[in-house]
Design a protein around this motif. Sequence first.
Motif, PDB file in Angstrom:
ATOM      1  N   VAL A  57       0.866  -1.170   0.000  1.00 17.13           N
ATOM      2  CA  VAL A  57       0.000   0.000   0.000  1.00 17.13           C
ATOM      3  C   VAL A  57       0.906   1.225   0.000  1.00 17.13           C
ATOM      4  N   SER A  58       0.504   2.251  -0.708  1.00 20.14           N
ATOM      5  CA  SER A  58       1.314   3.468  -0.738  1.00 20.14           C
ATOM      6  C   SER A  58       1.550   3.982   0.672  1.00 20.14           C
ATOM      7  N   PRO A  59       2.791   4.297   1.007  1.00 16.94           N
ATOM      8  CA  PRO A  59       3.053   4.808   2.340  1.00 16.94           C
ATOM      9  C   PRO A  59       2.685   6.277   2.447  1.00 16.94           C
ATOM     10  N   HIS A  60       2.800   6.805   3.643  1.00 16.26           N
ATOM     11  CA  HIS A  60       2.403   8.186   3.876  1.00 16.26           C
ATOM     12  C   HIS A  60       3.374   9.132   3.170  1.00 16.26           C
ATOM     13  N   LEU A  61       2.881  10.325   2.815  1.00 18.82           N
ATOM     14  CA  LEU A  61       3.688  11.288   2.050  1.00 18.82           C
ATOM     15  C   LEU A  61       4.987  11.676   2.746  1.00 18.82           C
ATOM     16  N   THR A  62       5.011  11.597   4.082  1.00 17.88           N
ATOM     17  CA  THR A  62       6.178  12.078   4.821  1.00 17.88           C
ATOM     18  C   THR A  62       7.436  11.268   4.544  1.00 17.88           C
ATOM     19  N   ILE A  63       7.308  10.102   3.889  1.00 16.07           N
ATOM     20  CA  ILE A  63       8.527   9.339   3.604  1.00 16.07           C
ATOM     21  C   ILE A  63       9.287   9.936   2.428  1.00 16.07           C
ATOM     22  N   TYR A  64       8.636  10.804   1.640  1.00 17.81           N
ATOM     23  CA  TYR A  64       9.322  11.370   0.481  1.00 17.81           C
ATOM     24  C   TYR A  64      10.083  12.633   0.873  1.00 17.81           C
ATOM     25  N   LYS A  65      11.242  12.812   0.254  1.00 17.40           N
ATOM     26  CA  LYS A  65      12.032  14.012   0.487  1.00 17.40           C
ATOM     27  C   LYS A  65      11.306  15.197  -0.150  1.00 17.40           C
ATOM     28  N   PRO A  66      11.115  16.297   0.593  1.00 19.23           N
ATOM     29  CA  PRO A  66      10.434  17.444  -0.023  1.00 19.23           C
ATOM     30  C   PRO A  66      11.274  18.003  -1.167  1.00 19.23           C
ATOM     31  N   GLN A  67      10.696  18.041  -2.355  1.00 15.64           N
ATOM     32  CA  GLN A  67      11.393  18.586  -3.521  1.00 15.64           C
ATOM     33  C   GLN A  67      10.460  19.566  -4.207  1.00 15.64           C
ATOM     34  N   ILE A  68      11.042  20.537  -4.902  1.00 14.55           N
ATOM     35  CA  ILE A  68      10.243  21.599  -5.524  1.00 14.55           C
ATOM     36  C   ILE A  68       9.259  21.031  -6.534  1.00 14.55           C
ATOM     37  N   THR A  69       9.619  19.895  -7.161  1.00 15.33           N
ATOM     38  CA  THR A  69       8.750  19.321  -8.173  1.00 15.33           C
ATOM     39  C   THR A  69       7.368  18.993  -7.621  1.00 15.33           C
TER      40      THR A  69
END
Lengths: 178, 174
Positions: A57-69
């Motif tokens: 299942v897709s994990p929560h957004l907080t696992i992604y590094k914040p990037q401008i894209t």
Amino acid sequence: MASQRVFQLGLQRAAAPSFAKLQPAGRMVQRRLAATQSVNSAEGHEILAKQRLQRPVSPHLTIYKPQITWTASSFNRITGVALSGSLYLFGFAYLAAPTLGWHLETPSLVAAVASWPVAVKIAAKATVALPFFFHSLNGFRHLAWDLGIGFTNKVVIQTGWTVVGLTVATTLYYTLLG
Amino acid sequence: MLSTLARASAKPSSPLTQSLRPSFVRTAVPKSTRIAAFHATQRQQILPPLPQTIEGTANDPTPVPTPEPVHGSYHWSFERIVSAGLIPLTIAPFAAGSLNPVTDSILCALLVIHSHIGFESCIVDYFPVKRIPLARKVAMWALRIGTLTLGVALYSFETNDVGITEAVTRIWHA
């Protein structure tokens, strides 16, 4: 996997038979002993349903590094919803105003805003201007992408930061000077 | 020789050593443990899976809606035309001060359509039919009613008041 390898070896031997390199086939063959049993379709469905629960299942957004894209993209939607939401709320209030005895005609609003302290005016202007300019300027990027322009990762990052810079500049200008 | 080299240069447990060793020497770490090593953070899921129901047979292909340009390419182009049309109507008041009533009404109409489409895509994204069919239906009807109400409100504002660009200009300089 193993059967594929055996197949490839067989092909190689057929293409270029060489007795020096000949390997006994038994070395590569694995034997896997598996028991099978037939199940009826209801049981099969049950097994499948249970198996599907094991899928990732897709994990929560907080696992992604914040990037401008992607942060700019989410901010585009957030600002859009905020701007349109305010427009809708104002529309509803404007229609309900005569019934509720509110005064939302332009002269009354102007008079109300004129009576605010300067700090409140600046804060209110910045709150409106920031989402407005971000969404408007970022809209150019989205329309450009829809035409297939500026779609490389490098350009997306560059234009993203350009929009952030222009948003800050225009917001400051129209909040403090305009 | 290879194993001596590997032992000297890297820790016995490193992935490099593991891959340099012949397969029968590799440590038998259970696969689950190896995967678990990557999951250092807490397991957070936006939406945990619902109890699974299988419609039809186990191997049915995914249903593909029939291609329909009205819901596809025409709709897509329409959205972009509305967005692009907003550009001159948004820039003009900054240059000219405010818009004349006709242009102002066009701006209002485009804003209503643009907002409706925007909210619609938010509802489609965040209220999946499969998960919350009732909430999806309620949200869509609320949006339709809201958009119509906004249309009436803006018509009233345009006909009885000074128009939105002029109103914003006056309030901004209040």
